[in-house]
Design a protein around this motif. Structure first.
Motif, PDB file in Angstrom:
ATOM      1  N   ILE A 176      32.843  26.789  36.100  1.00  0.00           N
ATOM      2  CA  ILE A 176      32.059  28.914  36.651  1.00  0.00           C
ATOM      3  C   ILE A 176      33.354  28.590  38.143  1.00  0.00           C
ATOM      4  O   ILE A 176      33.237  29.970  38.224  1.00  0.00           O
ATOM      5  CB  ILE A 176      30.371  28.555  36.744  1.00  0.00           C
ATOM      6  CG1 ILE A 176      30.777  27.874  37.811  1.00  0.00           C
ATOM      7  CG2 ILE A 176      30.313  28.619  35.660  1.00  0.00           C
ATOM      8  CD1 ILE A 176      29.071  27.933  38.387  1.00  0.00           C
TER       9      ILE A 176
ATOM     10  N   SER B 287      38.621  38.676  34.653  1.00  0.00           N
ATOM     11  CA  SER B 287      37.685  37.373  34.182  1.00  0.00           C
ATOM     12  C   SER B 287      36.538  37.077  33.474  1.00  0.00           C
ATOM     13  O   SER B 287      35.725  36.132  33.215  1.00  0.00           O
ATOM     14  CB  SER B 287      37.342  37.554  36.187  1.00  0.00           C
ATOM     15  OG  SER B 287      38.122  37.610  36.819  1.00  0.00           O
ATOM     16  N   VAL B 288      36.413  38.259  33.223  1.00  0.00           N
ATOM     17  CA  VAL B 288      35.272  38.751  32.160  1.00  0.00           C
ATOM     18  C   VAL B 288      35.663  37.458  30.559  1.00  0.00           C
ATOM     19  O   VAL B 288      35.066  36.251  29.806  1.00  0.00           O
ATOM     20  CB  VAL B 288      35.187  39.669  31.038  1.00  0.00           C
ATOM     21  CG1 VAL B 288      34.432  39.165  30.092  1.00  0.00           C
ATOM     22  CG2 VAL B 288      34.102  40.557  32.348  1.00  0.00           C
ATOM     23  N   LEU B 289      37.340  37.799  30.063  1.00  0.00           N
ATOM     24  CA  LEU B 289      37.365  36.739  29.376  1.00  0.00           C
ATOM     25  C   LEU B 289      37.593  35.346  29.557  1.00  0.00           C
ATOM     26  O   LEU B 289      37.481  34.409  28.773  1.00  0.00           O
ATOM     27  CB  LEU B 289      39.279  37.730  28.963  1.00  0.00           C
ATOM     28  CG  LEU B 289      39.993  36.749  27.857  1.00  0.00           C
ATOM     29  CD1 LEU B 289      39.057  37.046  26.683  1.00  0.00           C
ATOM     30  CD2 LEU B 289      41.245  37.361  27.654  1.00  0.00           C
TER      31      LEU B 289
ATOM     32  N   LEU C 255      35.663  33.554  31.534  1.00  0.00           N
ATOM     33  CA  LEU C 255      34.261  33.114  31.201  1.00  0.00           C
ATOM     34  C   LEU C 255      33.832  32.506  30.090  1.00  0.00           C
ATOM     35  O   LEU C 255      34.056  31.431  29.479  1.00  0.00           O
ATOM     36  CB  LEU C 255      33.417  34.093  30.855  1.00  0.00           C
ATOM     37  CG  LEU C 255      32.129  33.169  31.821  1.00  0.00           C
ATOM     38  CD1 LEU C 255      31.935  32.815  33.335  1.00  0.00           C
ATOM     39  CD2 LEU C 255      30.924  34.359  32.328  1.00  0.00           C
TER      40      LEU C 255
ATOM     41  N   LEU D  75      33.518  29.250  28.860  1.00  0.00           N
ATOM     42  CA  LEU D  75      32.342  28.692  28.023  1.00  0.00           C
ATOM     43  C   LEU D  75      32.336  27.827  27.268  1.00  0.00           C
ATOM     44  O   LEU D  75      31.532  27.478  26.389  1.00  0.00           O
ATOM     45  CB  LEU D  75      31.394  30.400  27.841  1.00  0.00           C
ATOM     46  CG  LEU D  75      30.743  30.608  29.490  1.00  0.00           C
ATOM     47  CD1 LEU D  75      29.610  31.978  28.251  1.00  0.00           C
ATOM     48  CD2 LEU D  75      29.416  29.329  29.512  1.00  0.00           C
TER      49      LEU D  75
ATOM     50  N   THR E  59      39.318  39.898  20.458  1.00  0.00           N
ATOM     51  CA  THR E  59      40.089  39.217  21.698  1.00  0.00           C
ATOM     52  C   THR E  59      40.771  37.171  20.723  1.00  0.00           C
ATOM     53  O   THR E  59      41.561  37.083  21.318  1.00  0.00           O
ATOM     54  CB  THR E  59      38.975  38.616  22.948  1.00  0.00           C
ATOM     55  OG1 THR E  59      38.448  39.652  23.198  1.00  0.00           O
ATOM     56  CG2 THR E  59      39.727  38.406  23.862  1.00  0.00           C
TER      57      THR E  59
ATOM     58  N   TYR F 157      21.208  32.016  32.420  1.00  0.00           N
ATOM     59  CA  TYR F 157      22.235  32.104  30.802  1.00  0.00           C
ATOM     60  C   TYR F 157      21.550  30.614  30.881  1.00  0.00           C
ATOM     61  O   TYR F 157      21.370  30.489  29.228  1.00  0.00           O
ATOM     62  CB  TYR F 157      23.370  32.042  31.788  1.00  0.00           C
ATOM     63  CG  TYR F 157      24.403  31.042  30.480  1.00  0.00           C
ATOM     64  CD1 TYR F 157      24.468  32.301  29.115  1.00  0.00           C
ATOM     65  CD2 TYR F 157      24.853  29.885  30.534  1.00  0.00           C
ATOM     66  CE1 TYR F 157      25.037  30.955  27.892  1.00  0.00           C
ATOM     67  CE2 TYR F 157      25.652  29.312  29.384  1.00  0.00           C
ATOM     68  CZ  TYR F 157      26.086  29.949  28.309  1.00  0.00           C
ATOM     69  OH  TYR F 157      26.611  29.647  27.464  1.00  0.00           O
TER      70      TYR F 157
ATOM     71  N   PHE G 169      24.926  37.079  28.874  1.00  0.00           N
ATOM     72  CA  PHE G 169      26.330  36.696  29.470  1.00  0.00           C
ATOM     73  C   PHE G 169      27.132  37.668  30.144  1.00  0.00           C
ATOM     74  O   PHE G 169      27.754  37.865  31.319  1.00  0.00           O
ATOM     75  CB  PHE G 169      26.658  35.211  29.976  1.00  0.00           C
ATOM     76  CG  PHE G 169      27.218  34.390  31.092  1.00  0.00           C
ATOM     77  CD1 PHE G 169      26.243  34.179  32.001  1.00  0.00           C
ATOM     78  CD2 PHE G 169      28.061  34.223  30.727  1.00  0.00           C
ATOM     79  CE1 PHE G 169      26.678  33.227  32.849  1.00  0.00           C
ATOM     80  CE2 PHE G 169      28.649  33.011  32.109  1.00  0.00           C
ATOM     81  CZ  PHE G 169      27.593  33.021  33.280  1.00  0.00           C
TER      82      PHE G 169
ATOM     83  N   LEU H 234      28.095  39.935  33.490  1.00  0.00           N
ATOM     84  CA  LEU H 234      29.183  39.727  34.078  1.00  0.00           C
ATOM     85  C   LEU H 234      30.012  41.075  33.910  1.00  0.00           C
ATOM     86  O   LEU H 234      30.720  40.934  34.680  1.00  0.00           O
ATOM     87  CB  LEU H 234      29.891  38.428  33.189  1.00  0.00           C
ATOM     88  CG  LEU H 234      30.381  37.794  34.679  1.00  0.00           C
ATOM     89  CD1 LEU H 234      29.959  37.355  35.504  1.00  0.00           C
ATOM     90  CD2 LEU H 234      32.240  37.023  33.827  1.00  0.00           C
ATOM     91  N   LEU H 235      29.844  40.765  32.139  1.00  0.00           N
ATOM     92  CA  LEU H 235      31.247  42.293  32.376  1.00  0.00           C
ATOM     93  C   LEU H 235      30.597  43.596  33.871  1.00  0.00           C
ATOM     94  O   LEU H 235      30.623  44.386  33.792  1.00  0.00           O
ATOM     95  CB  LEU H 235      31.268  43.307  30.987  1.00  0.00           C
ATOM     96  CG  LEU H 235      32.192  43.921  30.299  1.00  0.00           C
ATOM     97  CD1 LEU H 235      33.071  43.469  30.593  1.00  0.00           C
ATOM     98  CD2 LEU H 235      31.749  44.310  29.096  1.00  0.00           C
TER      99      LEU H 235
ATOM    100  N   LEU I  21      30.923  43.572  37.376  1.00  0.00           N
ATOM    101  CA  LEU I  21      32.620  43.011  38.359  1.00  0.00           C
ATOM    102  C   LEU I  21      32.990  44.112  38.244  1.00  0.00           C
ATOM    103  O   LEU I  21      33.228  44.058  39.778  1.00  0.00           O
ATOM    104  CB  LEU I  21      33.299  42.220  37.194  1.00  0.00           C
ATOM    105  CG  LEU I  21      33.310  40.838  37.252  1.00  0.00           C
ATOM    106  CD1 LEU I  21      34.265  40.108  35.745  1.00  0.00           C
ATOM    107  CD2 LEU I  21      33.994  40.072  37.771  1.00  0.00           C
TER     108      LEU I  21
END
Lengths: 103, 457, 178, 601, 494
Positions: B361, B398-400, B402, B406, D561, E150, E169, E173-174, E177
């Motif tokens: 993280i 950054s989201v990607l 994660l 994960l 994605t 989470y 999450f 998180l999205l 940011l």
């Protein structure tokens, strides 16, 4: 503008082009190394031409040439080292056969 | 001259350490080589401390003793020590293990030289030196995979180095000097500056594993021993990034160098995480993650000259990156290379689980860990430089990221179907020390970033 | 104005490039190595033409050695030592050809379109050049020079360590015994 | 000060104590009711008080004892005390009587609070709290079928109408800048009209005025004391009380509307009562009808008349309900056909019932006579007398008719003797109320004087009222309902519901919206996806994720994605020349970017 | 002066460390440590409350009890904590809810150590979010809470927890940011580069288009967190899967991050832009409130129902904040903000109680489907009546916690944007849905299946009691909270 400089630079460009072609098209590690040698040769001729026709009083130009020569030699040396190691483990230095590591 | 030598004392000590280690290896005393290496690097780190705050150049401007290069020493030398511990744990007892130490120290030296390079020739030599050592290290196990990785690495390295040198000749033609500080002259011919800069990006980009020069990285990391991969993913990369920062310091803005950096940054961040998303092999996953992280570094590089945060952010993030990446690799060493191996480890070994979660993280940039502080500063720097859109892309990535990290965390806490305790996961003391140190640093850099920031400015 | 120097440069340049092309057009690595040697020698001759005598000589000498080493290796790694089978050693030729051509064109464009500024007509004498180079080596570029030395040392270590046959590790021997 | 807090706190504390102690509920309840009654008497005879409590910032809570509020408070206290007396008997066999008494006391406290509230926030709170306690009381026997629906209905209808009160309150506070009721009574202009109309909506809900009258009849599912207290004197009264208290501010435009609503209610619910086949439901409809009359009075501009009728009606309707409760105990049902002849089982109670019925119809000298008189007189003074007077008179006729009909049915039939538990308590309660309704008429002049408002007197009104009442009684007694109402009977039995009534007009649309939202929730992002559905790949991504709604969108992004990631990985062919070629091509792209950059600079 | 704020803030963390040090402690002991720690934290919060928010230096304006330590002075970031009338009630609420949650969860036997540690970390993060006066610090706590939540959902949730956790999450998180971006924008926009939120509040650093962009970024973040339609879908998913304790914290504390941030950041730091965009936000708030109510009405799962009512209640808060942004009249602004803050507190109490109750019901019946129940009021009167009380509080009955809050919000709305008062329809719909729920679950004939269902035990009573008590107290005498809030809101000027 001087014809000599242009010609020398064109020579360098041509060697660079040929070198790139070689590096991309050859299947054998040693042949690729030759391509790299040609690229560096192009760099050498460029450097010498620049030194001669633009900055004849800058010794660093010549120094750079020496460094590039060193690079050529050392890359050869280590390249052959790697080639030997590869040859020992696999029996060939063909690049196409080196595709075990991939996605 | 004497003053120059004093300024370069840490580098000289590093070199001497390498030679001493080489001698010890030649005497077939790998243990001695190991301890000599550790001691020498520690001494070099100590000797760097008095230099803090120094702004000077050595050897007629060819080497810069400035914030970046001093901090490169303070970050890379300890990181090298940690890597050496990992290498010792993995390769210890194998034949010629001392060679590995020598080469590692040499690569570190090359990275330090790159980070302080004030001359294109030093840049060339730094890349070459780092490369030469790396091929040998990657090929160390001599397995098919290792030699293949080394071969690919070599081909990529030599071609990119060739192109870079060819491009650099134009800079010489334009400025009549090999010094980076003379690049300001190119203000009048920005095209020339840009061409040379693309060449530099090719050379350094390969070293830092930036897209599209990264292709060697996953293969090399996978083929190499994990400890070597850990080392290669941190030290030469940071060195190359710092070198890039040194180059752009004097580059005229008109050459559109920021555009190139931005493009490469976007490519690296996005591609790195996208490719990491489907990995089953944790080492490859971390390799791609390191590609993406290199992209984040560029956010700091892009701000050089337009934001005072640029250097600070680069330094803090590289410290953070070193800590967390080495830590993550150390845990991979201990647990295993595949995602399968990570199943249920979080439950069986709570400490390893916690540590890995913290590293991951932190890599994803979640506060209050080191990665967050670093990325935060990087974002700030890029925004101040006027690259808000780049920050937005970085944030989306950054989201990607994660999701990527994960992928490791989730199996760690998923009960596996067969609750068999994998007995081969034994704690190796040296490795444990490394990830523990990494854990400590990751948390500390996050909480006490001021210690770094304060010393930087 | 075309001077004798220009003619020589042109001549040796064409030679260097021609041999460079030949490197990738033969079907034997030995021949490739020799073509490369000629190409590099032509380059050395160009240096001499451009009054960089020290560099020219150095180039020719170094390349001669290097290429002969290469030739040894050719023999070692060649699949078809004589090059009689005309075996294919290339791939993605078309793309490589395009890329090579584009690189060449680009570099030529740079050479032609960039304003290189005033051209120096004379250079220092060879002896003075060499002296200047020596001063450069031990003066301004001292660090570079030393780095080159370190690099050579590392290259030696690296090359040796990868090239020597792998020794099974003591553990492995132990395991094998068990 | 003490008495005003006693009035409210005594029942409240008693409720809490009952819940905690869980015994001797009726003792506590009765004594607290008495204390509360004493308190309100204290208010009645004491000086005006105003108690200010901390509330919202700049909007403190106030309790005021003006003549009007103390009269109302006394009324509530008296009625509730008597109902409690009755309930002591009525609930003596119920296991859950603790809960019953506690809730009832809570209700009484809330009602007192409503009556005495001096600011809008407190009034609103009390208003809603009596809604809650009525919900709890109506739903007291929550395990019986139909009860929970009735309770829910009562609460929901009143709460919907309460929105009117909310908005009116906001408007008044906003325009006056204070939450003090007295201060807001000076409001005029458009705000007053609009606020008045919203107040009317609220009052219509609580006082079960057409078209919101339906819930009251259903609410009869609760225990009888509850009906007596809530649906006669207190809960329903809240609406009328609200209008009476705000009458000074209501502009003529609003008054007309109030009058019309009241008149129509009096008419329609009167007809419903006439056609009703269940005693309690009949009484409930009658309640609506009577409150319609009160609204008429308010609409005519004489709130005092409404107040008098409110007080009279409180006593009358409570005693009627309590009587009905005894009948119910006696026969175990409230359907009129089951109750035929019940008068002969409980003659004493029936006497009280008859007196109350006559009072309601408006027969002198009972209190109802005076109050109804006042209303008729009031409407005659109104500028809309041509509309209001006929409505009042018809309402009065109807009152007489349905009461007479009920009396007849109760009287005609056979006795079924049965001893009832707690009958004396119940009788006491009924007796108290009957006495009250008899003597109240005499007290009216006192109240008039006390509240200090003139009441128009008119002999014509007396004559009209009396004749209307008598004709109503006679019609109801002698003419069968079927011939009296003709085709209207059918409609009346359906509660004059228009287009399916409350269910169809409100409940179903609300649920329809709710389900639409739920559906939207599921469809929303499917739709978003459909827009972006450019190829088979994405469609596949949707199919492969079985999750619904927005989640599907998120997860499909994730899938896309990951697919992109796979494609990205495919670049990594492991063949170095391919990779180098990619590098070269991308580098060419870099050159292009640089060229663009150079051109821009 | 004792640094009470910091002590309160880090006490839970200390407790977590203590537990981590006792590696093999028994579950009872672990829970005991957790409860003691959070009880002490509550004491700390009460102490903070007693100290009040009146800062003698600032004449009631700004923040009180400020504690400051340099953290990264070279970039202007510091450890700064303090409270004002907006945050102090939330801190108290947080401390109370965590104590109760830990008491309630003392039966957890599945990795109790990790559970309690996570809870305590979450507590520190939550209190930190409310007390932070430094943007970086705020963001740090904001994100830490996310991560801990989470793991809470993923580790102790119900059937489909992994998916829900992931959803939660990714979504949040999205969402969070963009806030980082806004923070950076504010940082770089100011004259002095500092992360001190007080400075930003005093002199909003951005204006014009930049402020609008920052505002949009912040609105996005807080809209996801609050959550506002159409960013709300993570909420029901997370709630349904989260353990009861998680739900309580999520709804009771973490949803407030969104609205608190909305006030603290969007409203106070970009007031001009917010005024321009206020109508849009208002529309979002109205839609969210009505949509949440309607969506809740259609639910059959009790927990989902309560989750959706959160959307409704938080919609009111958004409306209040939007009104505060739109109005130029300080009095209306104070009313709107008083209402909003009080609404946050009461929502925490009421929804907390409701989630506890649903959790208790689920523990007993293993289902949350409403039509599976019936007549429970007879079987489990205490539980039933508690639910009825909480439900009535939730539907905004006067005398209970939500009423004063919603009253003020609606009042301010009517005074500023009369059309928006249609949001008041929500209270009828919530009334309907709660009555429906009560009648389905608790009224009617008893279901044979649940005849033996036990009523509340001591632990559960101990959990619910204080909540119900405060629900009533807050409804009857909101002034003890409102006075504190009002001190701050009346002094706001922009």
């Amino acid at each position: 503008m001087s014809v000599e400089l242009i010609w020398a630079l064109i020579t360098g460009a041509a060697l660079f082009g040929v070198g790139i072609y070689g590096a991309l098209s050859q299947t054998n590690l040693v042949m690729i190394m030759m391509g790299v040698e040609l690229i560096l040769a192009g760099a050498l001729i460029n450097l010498v031409a620049f030194w001669r026709y633009l900055h004849p009083d800058v010794a660093a130009g010549q120094m750079f040439v020496l460094i590039v020569m060193t690079v050529m030699a050392l890359e050869m040396a280590v390249g052959f080292g790697v080639a030997i190691a590869r040859f020992r483990s696999k029996g060939s230095v063909e690049m196409e056969e080196a595709a075990e590591l991939k996605e | 001259m004497a003053n120059d030598l004093a300024l370069m004392l840490p580098e000289i000590i590093v070199l001497l350490t390498a030679i001493a280690a080489l001698v010890a290896e030649m005497l077939r005393q790998p243990r001695v080589a190991f301890f000599v290496s550790i001691t020498g690097l520690a001494v070099a780190t100590m000797l760097t401390l008095p230099l803090l705050g120094e702004q000077a150049t050595a050897f007629s401007d060819t080497f810069r003793i400035d914030t970046l290069s001093i901090w490169a020493k303070l970050i890379l030398l300890p990181a090298t020590i940690l890597s050496l511990l990992l290498v010792r744990a993995e390769l210890g007892g194998s034949a010629r293990e001392g060679t590995a130490y020598v080469l590692i120290i040499m690569i570190t030296l090359a990275s330090l030289i790159m980070a302080g390079a004030g001359d294109t020739m030093l840049l060339v030599l730094g890349i070459l030196l780092a490369g030469l050592g790396s091929f040998a290290l990657v090929a160390y196990p001599r397995t098919d995979a290792a030699t293949e990785a080394a071969m690919k690495y070599f081909v990529f390295a030599s071609v990119t180095a060739g192109v870079m040198i060819f491009g650099l000749t134009y800079w010489f033609g334009g400025t009549g000097s090999t010094l980076l500080s003379e690049l300001v002259i190119l203000e009048k011919s920005p095209a020339l500056a840009a061409i040379g800069f693309i060449a530099v990006v090719i050379g350094l980009g390969y070293k830092a594993a930036l897209v599209p020069f990264h292709f060697w990285a996953p293969d090399a990391y996978e083929g190499a021993p994990v400890s070597i991969a850990a080392y290669l993913s941190v030290i030469p990369k940071v060195g190359a990034i710092f070198a890039l920062a040194q180059v752009v310091r004097d580059l005229p803005v008109e050459s559109a160098w920021q555009w190139i950096i931005a493009a490469v940054a976007v490519l690296s961040m996005t591609y790195g995480y996208l490719a990491a998303l489907g990995q089953q092999n944790v080492v490859r996953l971390l390799a791609y993650s390191s590609v993406a992280q290199a992209g984040y570094f560029l956010l700091g590089v892009i701000a050089v000259g337009s934001s005072p945060l640029a250097f600070e952010s680069l330094i803090v993030f590289s410290a953070a990156y070193a800590a967390m990446n080495l830590g993550a690799f150390a845990i991979v060493m201990q647990v295993g290379r595949t995602l399968e191996a990570f199943k249920n480890t979080g439950r069986q070994f709570p400490m390893i689980g916690v540590a890995m979660v913290v590293f991951l993280i932190s890599l994803a940039g979640i506060p209050p860990l080191a990665g967050f502080v670093g990325k935060f500063l990087l974002f700030g720097a890029a925004m101040e430089a006027g690259f808000t859109w780049l920050v937005v892309i970085a944030i989306i990535n950054s989201v990607l990221s994660l999701a990527v990290y994960l992928r490791i965390v989730v199996p760690m806490y998923q009960p596996s179907e067969n609750e068999v305790i994998t007995t081969d996961t034994v704690t190796i003391p040296l490795v444990r020390q490394v990830w523990f140190a990494g854990l400590l640093l990751t948390v500390l850099i996050g909480l006490a970033a001021q210690f770094l920031l304060g010393s930087i400015s | 104005m075309i001077t004798a120097q220009a003619i020589f440069i042109g001549f040796f340049g064409v030679a260097a490039v021609w041999f460079g092309i030949v490197v990738f057009r033969t079907f034997s690595m030995v021949r490739s190595a020799i073509a490369l040697l000629f190409s590099q020698t032509a380059l050395g001759a160009m240096f001499l033409t451009m009054q960089a005598e020290f560099l020219g000589v150095l180039q020719i000498m170094m390349m001669a050695t290097e290429m002969s080493i290469m030739a040894f290796f050719m023999v070692m790694f060649m699949m078809d030592p004589g090059g009689m089978g005309k075996m294919e050693m290339t791939h993605q030729k078309r793309l490589s050809w395009i890329v090579g051509l584009v690189s060449f064109t680009g570099a030529v464009a740079i050479a032609v379109f960039i304003d290189w500024g005033p051209v120096a007509t004379t250079v220092a004498e060879t002896a003075q050049q060499t002296e200047a180079l020596g001063l450069e080596l031990l003066g301004r570029s001292m660090l570079v020079f030393e780095m080159a030395g370190v690099t050579i040392l590392t290259a030696m270590i690296a090359a040796t360590s990868v090239a020597i046959p792998p020794i099974p590790s003591p553990e492995k021997i132990h395991k094998d015994k068990v | 000060m003490i008495s005003i807090s006693l009035v409210i706190l005594a029942p409240l504390l008693a409720a809490i104590v009952i819940l905690c102690l869980r015994k001797r509920a009726y003792v506590l309840a009765l004594s607290s009711a008495v204390i509360s009654l004493l308190g309100s008497l204290g208010l009645l005879f004491g000086p005006g008080v105003e108690l200010i409590l901390p509330g919202l910032p700049n909007m403190p809570l106030r309790l005021v004892a003006t003549p009007l509020t103390s009269v109302l408070s006394t009324m509530v206290a008296v009625v509730s005390t008597l109902v409690l007396v009755y309930a002591t008997g009525y609930m003596s066999q119920d296991k859950e009587k603790n809960r019953f008494f506690a809730t009832l006391l809570l209700f009484i406290a809330a009602m007192q609070m409503l009556v005495l509230a001096g600011d809008w926030i407190l009034l609103l709170s009390a208003w809603e709290l009596i809604g809650l306690s009525s919900y709890l009381l109506i739903g007291f026997w929550y395990q019986k079928p139909g009860v929970k629906a009735a309770a829910m209905r009562a609460f929901l209808v009143t709460r919907s109408a309460d929105l009117g009160l909310y908005i009116a309150v906001f408007l008044l506070i906003a325009s006056a800048g204070s939450s003090d009721i007295a201060a807001t009574l000076n409001t005029d202009g458009t705000v007053a009209i609009v606020a008045g109309l919203f107040l009317l909506i609220a009052a219509m809900g609580k006082s079960a005025q057409t078209p919101l009258h339906d819930w009251l009849q259903r609410a009869m599912a609760g225990p009888t004391p509850v009906s007596a207290l809530l649906h006669s004197a207190t809960l329903v009264a809240a609406g009328a009380i609200l209008l009476i208290r705000t009458a000074p501010m209501l502009p003529p435009e609003t008054l007309v509307v109030i009058g019309i609503v009241g008149g129509i209610t009096a008419l329609i619910t009167g007809l419903i009562a006439l056609g009703e086949s269940d005693l309690k439901r009949l009484l409930a409809a009658s309640t609506s009808s009577q409150y319609g009359l009160m609204l008429l009075a308010v609409g005519a501009g004489v709130p005092l008349a409404a107040l008098l009728h409110l007080i009279a009606h409180a006593a009358i309707k409570s005693s009627l309900f309590l009587g009905a409760g005894v009948f119910q105990h006696s026969r175990g049902s409230t359907a009129l056909k089951d109750l035929a002849g019940v008068a002969r089982d409980q003659p004493r109670i029936f006497i009280g019932f008859v007196i109350a019925a006559l009072a309601l119809a408006g027969i002198p000298p009972l209190s109802g006579f005076f109050s109804k008189d006042a209303i008729i007189a009031a409407t005659m003074t109104s500028s809309h007398a041509w509309l209001f007077v006929p409505l009042v008179l018809i309402g009065t006729v109807l009152t007489g008719a349905y009461m007479a009909r009920a009396l007849r049915i109760l009287w005609q039939g056979n006795a079924q003797k049965k001893t009832l538990a707690g009958l004396h308590w119940m009788s006491a309660g009924v007796a108290g109320l009957v006495i009250l309704l008899i003597v109240l008429g005499a007290l009216f002049p006192t109240i008039e004087a006390f509240v200090a408002a003139p009441l128009p007197g008119n002999m014509l009104a007396v004559g009209l009222g009396l004749s209307a009442a008598l004709s109503g009684l006679l019609l109801g007694w002698f003419v069968p309902v079927r011939s009296l109402m003709g085709p209207l009977l059918e409609k009346a039995n359906q509660g004059f519901s228009i287009a399916g009534g409350f269910d169809n007009l409100c409940v179903r649309p609300v649920f329809a919206i709710a389900h639409a939202c739920e559906k939207l929730e599921r469809r929303l992002y499917t739709a978003v996806l459909a827009v972006g559905k450019t190829g088979v790949k994405i469609a596949h991504a949707i199919r492969s994720s079985d999750e619904q709604g927005i989640d599907r969108f998120i997860f499909s992004i994730v899938h896309r994605t990951i697919r992109l990631g796979r494609q990205a990985r495919a670049l990594q062919s492991g063949l170095i020349h391919r990779e180098l070629a990619i590098t070269v091509i991308v580098t060419a792209g870099l050159f292009v970017i640089t060229a663009i950059g150079l051109l821009i600079y | 002066m004792l640094p009470i704020v910091s002590l309160t803030l880090f006490l839970p963390l200390l407790g977590a460390i203590v537990i981590m040090c006792h590696r093999n402690a028994a579950a009872e002991k672990v829970h005991k440590i957790g409860i003691i720690t959070s009880a002490l934290t509550l004491l700390g919060a009460i102490w903070m409350w007693v100290r009040g928010v009146a800062d003698p230096d600032m004449a009631g304006k700004g923040f009180a009890q400020v504690e400051q330590i340099d953290w990264m002075p070279s970039i202007g970031a510091a450890y700064r904590v303090g409270v004002d009338g907006i945050s102090l009630p939330l801190v108290l609420l947080t401390a109370l809810l965590f104590l109760l949650t830990l008491i309630y969860s003392s039966k957890v036997r599945k990795q109790p150590q990790a559970f309690v540690v996570l809870m305590l970390i979450l507590e520190t993060a939550a209190i930190g979010t409310f007390t932070a006066l430094d943007a970086i610090l705020f963001y740090v706590f904001f994100e830490v809470s996310l991560v801990s939540m989470y793991f809470m959902i993923a580790g102790w949730g119900h059937e489909d927890r992994q998916r829900a956790a992931q959803m939660f999450f990714i979504y949040t998180l999205l969402g969070s940011l963009p806030l980082l971006l806004a923070i950076l924008g504010l940082y770089l926009g100011g004259e002095t580069h500092t992360f001190d939120m007080r400075v930003w509040i005093e002199n909003p650093p951005l204006e014009g288009g930049a402020a609008m962009l920052a505002l949009i970024a912040m609105l996005f973040t807080f809209a996801v967190k609050t959550p506002v339609f159409p960013f709300h879908t993570w909420l029901p998913a997370a709630h349904v899967q989260a353990p009861a304790a998680g739900s309580v914290i999520l709804a009771g504390v973490m949803l407030k991050f969104g609205t608190y941030g909305l006030i603290r950041f969007a409203l106070q730091m970009t007031p001009e832009a917010f005024r321009e965009a206020g109508v849009v936000v208002l529309i979002f708030g109205v839609v969210a409130a009505l949509y949440g109510a309607f969506a809740a009405l259609a639910q059959t799962d009790l927990k989902r129902l309560i989750a959706y009512t959160s959307v409704n209640h938080m919609g009111y808060v958004i409306v209040g904040v939007a009104i505060a942004a739109l109005t130029l009249d300080p009095e209306i602004r104070a009313i709107a903000l008083d209402g909003s803050v009080l609404q946050m507190v009461s929502h925490g109490l009421v929804t907390g109680a409701l989630f506890f109750l649903v959790g208790m019901l689920q523990d007993r019946a293993q289902t949350r489907e409403m039509d599976q129940f019936g007549g429970l009021l007879k079987t489990v009167p205490l539980l039933g009546w508690s639910f009825v009380l909480a439900a009535f509080a939730s539907l905004g009955l006067p005398g209970l916690a939500h009423f004063p809050a919603e009253f003020q919000i609606f009042l301010a709305t009517l005074r500023e944007e009369p059309w928006a008062v249609i949001v008041i329809l929500g209270i009828v719909i919530t009334a309907g849905l709660y009555l429906k729920a009560i009648s389905q679950v608790f009224l009617g004939a008893s279901n044979e299946k649940w005849k033996t269902m036990p009523d509340l035990d001591r632990r559960e009573l101990l959990t619910l009691g204080p909540l119900l008590f405060f629900i009533i107290v807050l409804g009857i005498a909101p002034s003890w909270v409102l006075d504190v809030v009002h001190q701050t809101t009346i002094a706001l000027a922009f």
